[in-house]
Scaffold this motif. Structure first.
Motif, PDB file in Angstrom:
ATOM      1  N   PHE A  48     118.836  78.927  78.667  1.00 13.14           N
ATOM      2  CA  PHE A  48     118.952  77.966  77.562  1.00 13.14           C
ATOM      3  C   PHE A  48     118.139  78.433  76.350  1.00 13.14           C
ATOM      4  O   PHE A  48     118.569  78.308  75.209  1.00 13.14           O
ATOM      5  CB  PHE A  48     118.489  76.575  78.008  1.00 13.14           C
ATOM      6  N   LYS A  49     116.961  79.003  76.632  1.00  8.22           N
ATOM      7  CA  LYS A  49     116.099  79.481  75.535  1.00  8.22           C
ATOM      8  C   LYS A  49     116.787  80.595  74.747  1.00  8.22           C
ATOM      9  O   LYS A  49     116.733  80.641  73.524  1.00  8.22           O
ATOM     10  CB  LYS A  49     114.777  80.014  76.100  1.00  8.22           C
ATOM     11  N   ALA A  50     117.413  81.507  75.475  1.00  4.93           N
ATOM     12  CA  ALA A  50     117.960  82.694  74.814  1.00  4.93           C
ATOM     13  C   ALA A  50     119.316  82.453  74.183  1.00  4.93           C
ATOM     14  O   ALA A  50     119.655  83.094  73.203  1.00  4.93           O
ATOM     15  CB  ALA A  50     118.055  83.836  75.822  1.00  4.93           C
ATOM     16  N   SER A  51     120.105  81.549  74.768  1.00  6.39           N
ATOM     17  CA  SER A  51     121.471  81.434  74.266  1.00  6.39           C
ATOM     18  C   SER A  51     121.923  80.004  73.991  1.00  6.39           C
ATOM     19  O   SER A  51     123.052  79.804  73.546  1.00  6.39           O
ATOM     20  CB  SER A  51     122.431  82.084  75.268  1.00  6.39           C
ATOM     21  N   GLY A  52     121.063  79.032  74.287  1.00 11.32           N
ATOM     22  CA  GLY A  52     121.448  77.639  74.040  1.00 11.32           C
ATOM     23  C   GLY A  52     122.509  77.131  75.009  1.00 11.32           C
ATOM     24  O   GLY A  52     123.142  76.113  74.769  1.00 11.32           O
ATOM     25  N   ILE A  53     122.716  77.867  76.103  1.00  7.17           N
ATOM     26  CA  ILE A  53     123.748  77.455  77.065  1.00  7.17           C
ATOM     27  C   ILE A  53     123.078  76.761  78.246  1.00  7.17           C
ATOM     28  O   ILE A  53     122.093  77.267  78.801  1.00  7.17           O
ATOM     29  CB  ILE A  53     124.507  78.689  77.625  1.00  7.17           C
ATOM     30  N   PHE A  54     123.645  75.610  78.634  1.00  9.47           N
ATOM     31  CA  PHE A  54     123.231  75.013  79.909  1.00  9.47           C
ATOM     32  C   PHE A  54     124.068  75.687  80.979  1.00  9.47           C
ATOM     33  O   PHE A  54     125.272  75.468  81.066  1.00  9.47           O
ATOM     34  CB  PHE A  54     123.457  73.498  79.902  1.00  9.47           C
ATOM     35  N   ASN A  55     123.411  76.546  81.775  1.00 12.90           N
ATOM     36  CA  ASN A  55     124.145  77.369  82.741  1.00 12.90           C
ATOM     37  C   ASN A  55     124.410  76.593  84.025  1.00 12.90           C
ATOM     38  O   ASN A  55     123.585  76.577  84.936  1.00 12.90           O
ATOM     39  CB  ASN A  55     123.334  78.639  83.035  1.00 12.90           C
TER      40      ASN A  55
END
Lengths: 319, 432
Positions: A48-55
């Motif tokens: 989330f920090k690096a790409s803003g994606i909730f994985n």
């Protein structure tokens, strides 16, 4: 009415005082669960920090990495070589995700990327079941030199049992977190990761490769998933139902903040210890089985008063 | 032109579909298997499906099917999901399905109302709705060889014979779904009647592998005995947690879905002493099992890992297929037809006789207790025996324990009456 108030505000504390050893056991079990929740949450935070994606695929990554490790060992690969190869598999996965998914979805809305991780989850479930089958597998705990057995502490004639694997989980999780903290703060790649986390555009303008950073981030999340898989697997075997436990990381993230590594740890511990205490001492008031939803109650309360979580960055939208 | 092509294609498709359907109905015995080899419960579903499929494949290879008619045994993956199970049912029933074996209480509950409408019986072997054992109220559903309620009563009898039941606290840990909750009404009724206390420990599906809270509660409540209604990865986790809190294993009893090799092999030595209920044989020392190995396993016409043949769940799936095959053969003899219908199959299920002599003829001497189909009793009322984990394998430790039929049967009848009470269109039957 009086008895209800006593059962809420009196009886649980009387029980705690009457059986302090049992209270210690409850807190210890909550602590260990919290550490493991924190490990899973950490994987979410990194991405989330690096790409803003909730994985959404973080849970199945825990299962997939654990199954790869055990599956390789079942094929006759020595335990530590299997561990090394599994790390390689997680790197290939990270590289493939970046090349096949993220790169093609750059600049798409967050919800599209989130949906892509749901797709990835199902692909990994299918792939895992196709390769390893659906049966429960035992973690190769002893082959990885992880401790088994237990130690007993008898304070004042009471009984507190410490499983050695639980102690190992706490120590390994702490070491992993220290390593990640050093990696983020002391290395060039780590600083680049933080720059990307702060501002994608600015990072690109100073020559940081987003694609390269994403591969590293997903690989780091893969390593965290592997450690979580080994530890959960050592406690209760490796099976596909383990991925559901990853959903426990959601309230941890709400509590600690989606972008904070310390938040994931503190959030994990609050949820882990809190849900055990409430299940054991207040659970009977609700017919037991409150552990499953109690974490979300805590998260909801935090969400109402501090939406960015304990350690998350304050959300400021400029219009 | 296009219209003609489309009309022609549709007509061809209808003709082919009709032919295929007719072919299934007239020349073969179509037995769909609602199995699950994926999902959270694949660990139990896979060996059961293997045993079921392999036995029917053996009959095809060795005997040319049943009564000279080939068996078409088609798997449909349900992932232990009721919705998918119903989809499988709807997708396969038109092929001339003779019987459904849902391998899930959730799916069984969905299929029970459909069975009389489509005239295809449901055999929920030792699971499903316990009340369905009342044949007069549930003509199309069978729970042979016994039901959850009868099994629970047998387990209570075992406890009674090991120090007495009166005054004991029984802990009941269960998967918190329809299956796990099924025996609770019986426990609640029997507790005051037989003088024991019950403590409930539900395990939600998503908590199957995180049970430390439940076992802390067990430590707090200190039950004298623990009974488990678990499935899938819940079972090894529960046994490991029990070992962690040092619960005496020989006082921890799993039902027949919580005491398989798949449950105890991952636990190993830590599970030594754990007790489980069972109603089908263990191992491969039976001629029928040897035939399965010879005709199916060795030629490689299977999905089974050869080392798993003879395991508890494999043999239980095989026993399910034995009951189905026996009912088919009985129906063929009763109707004089080789290719039977679902309605004929229902007759077969009410009239087969798997006694010791017949089991010996089938190469399964001593594999299971006597089981006789009956119009009134769709449950079988069969006994269960107890087996114990010795650290590496299961060992049979008791003779068959008959259920408390005098207590359970009236409760089943009351539950069956309650089920049909608000269903005015429900079809019952009268038995002679």
């Amino acid at each position: 009415m009086g008895s209800f108030i006593y059962s809420v505000l009196g009886d649980p504390f009387v029980q705690m005082l009457q059986m302090p050893d049992f209270l210690m056991q409850v807190v210890w079990e909550g602590f260990v669960s919290g550490i493991l929740y924190a490990l899973i949450a950490l994987g979410f935070v990194l991405i989330f920090k690096a790409s803003g994606i909730f994985n959404f695929a973080q849970g199945i990554m825990v299962v997939f990495s654990g199954l790869t490790l055990v599956g390789l060992h079942e094929l006759g690969v020595p335990a530590f070589l299997a561990l090394f190869i599994t790390l390689g598999v997680m790197y290939v996965l990270a590289f493939s995700v970046e090349r096949l998914v993220l790169r093609n979805l750059v600049n798409q809305p967050d919800i599209i990327l989130f949906m892509a991780t749901i797709g990835l989850t199902n692909i990994l479930i299918g792939l895992g079941q196709w390769i390893f089958g659906g049966e429960t597998k035992s973690m190769i705990t002893e082959q990885l030199w992880l401790p088994t057995g237990s130690s007993v502490w008898e304070p004042g004639g009471g009984l507190v049992i410490f499983q050695h694997i639980d102690i190992a989980a706490a120590v390994i999780a702490a070491l992993l977190i220290i390593c990640l903290a050093l990696f983020f703060s002391k290395t060039k790649v780590g600083r680049a990761l933080r720059a990307v986390a702060d501002d994608h555009q600015a990072s690109l303008s100073v020559g940081i490769s987003l694609n390269h950073i994403w591969v590293i981030t997903w690989f780091a999340a893969g390593i965290v998933a592997l450690v979580a898989g080994i530890m959960w697997g050592a406690r209760s075997d490796v099976s596909f139902s383990l991925q559901i436990i990853a959903l426990k990381a959601l309230p941890v993230l709400v509590l600690g903040g989606f972008t904070s590594v310390p938040g994931a740890i503190v959030g994990g511990l609050i949820i882990g210890i809190g849900e055990k205490l409430f299940e054991i001492y207040w659970g009977p008031l609700f017919g037991s089985g409150i552990e499953g939803w109690f974490a979300y109650v805590i998260a909801l309360i935090f969400l109402l008063f501090r939406p960015q979580g304990l350690f998350g960055e304050k959300i400021i939208e400029r219009v | 032109m296009y219209k003609k092509i489309i009309t022609g294609a549709v007509a061809t498709a209808v003709a082919v579909a009709t032919f295929v359907s007719t072919a299934h109905a007239e020349d073969t015995l179509y037995i769909p298997a609602l199995s699950y080899r994926t999902g959270a419960f694949a660990g139990g579903g896979t060996p059961f499906a293997n045993g079921f499929m392999d036995y029917l494949a053996m009959l095809n290879a060795r005997d040319g099917g049943i009564g000279g008619v080939k068996i078409v045994n088609e798997e449909c993956e349900t992932a232990y999901n009721a919705q998918k199970g119903v989809e499988c049912y709807e997708a396969t029933k038109g092929n001339g399905a003779l019987v459904y074996n849902p391998l899930s209480t959730g799916i069984t509950l969905q299929l029970i109302p459909k069975a009389p409408v489509d005239e295809i019986p449901v055999l929920s072997m030792g699971y499903g709705l316990s009340a369905a054992g009342i044949g007069e109220k549930f003509p199309w559903t069978f729970t042979y060889p016994t039901s959850y309620w009868s099994q629970m009563s047998s387990i209570l009898k075992y406890i009674d014979s090991n120090g007495g039941l009166k005054g004991q606290k029984i802990g009941f840990i269960y998967l918190d779904v329809g299956y796990g909750r099924e025996p609770i009404p019986l426990l609640e009724k029997l507790a005051p009647q037989l003088g024991f206390e019950v403590a409930m420990f539900p395990v939600a599906g998503k908590e199957m592998q995180a049970q430390s809270a439940q076992w802390l509660n067990v430590r707090k409540e200190r039950p004298d005995w623990m009974i488990m209604w678990g499935w899938g990865s819940m079972n090894p986790t529960a046994i490991k947690e029990a070992a962690k809190i040092r619960y005496p294993m020989d006082r921890f009893i799993g039902n027949w879905w919580s005491s398989a090799h798949a449950d105890l092999v991952p636990v190993g030595e830590a599970g030594k002493g754990y007790v489980g209920a069972n109603f089908s044989g263990i191992g491969t020392d039976f001629q029928a099992l040897q035939d399965v190995i010879k005709y199916v396993i060795e030629p490689g016409n299977t999905r089974t890992d050869p080392s798993k043949v003879g395991d508890v769940l494999y043999n239980r799936g095989l026993y399910n297929a034995v009951i189905v095959a026996e009912a088919v053969e009985t129906a063929q003899k009763m109707t004089g037809k080789s290719a039977i219908s679902g309605a004929d199959m229902r007759l077969g299920l009410e009239n087969f006789n798997l006694d010791a002599t017949r089991l010996a003829e089938l190469g399964l001497a001593g594999f299971a207790g006597d089981l006789k189909g009956d119009c009134v009793d769709h449950e079988g009322g069969g006994p269960v025996f107890m087996q114990q984990w010795d650290g590496e394998n299961w060992v049979k430790i008791t003779d068959p324990i008959a259920p408390m039929s005098d207590v359970v049967r009236p409760l089943l009848e009351a539950a069956a009456d309650a089920y049909v009470a608000d269903k005015p269109e429900w079809k019952t039957q009268t038995c002679n």
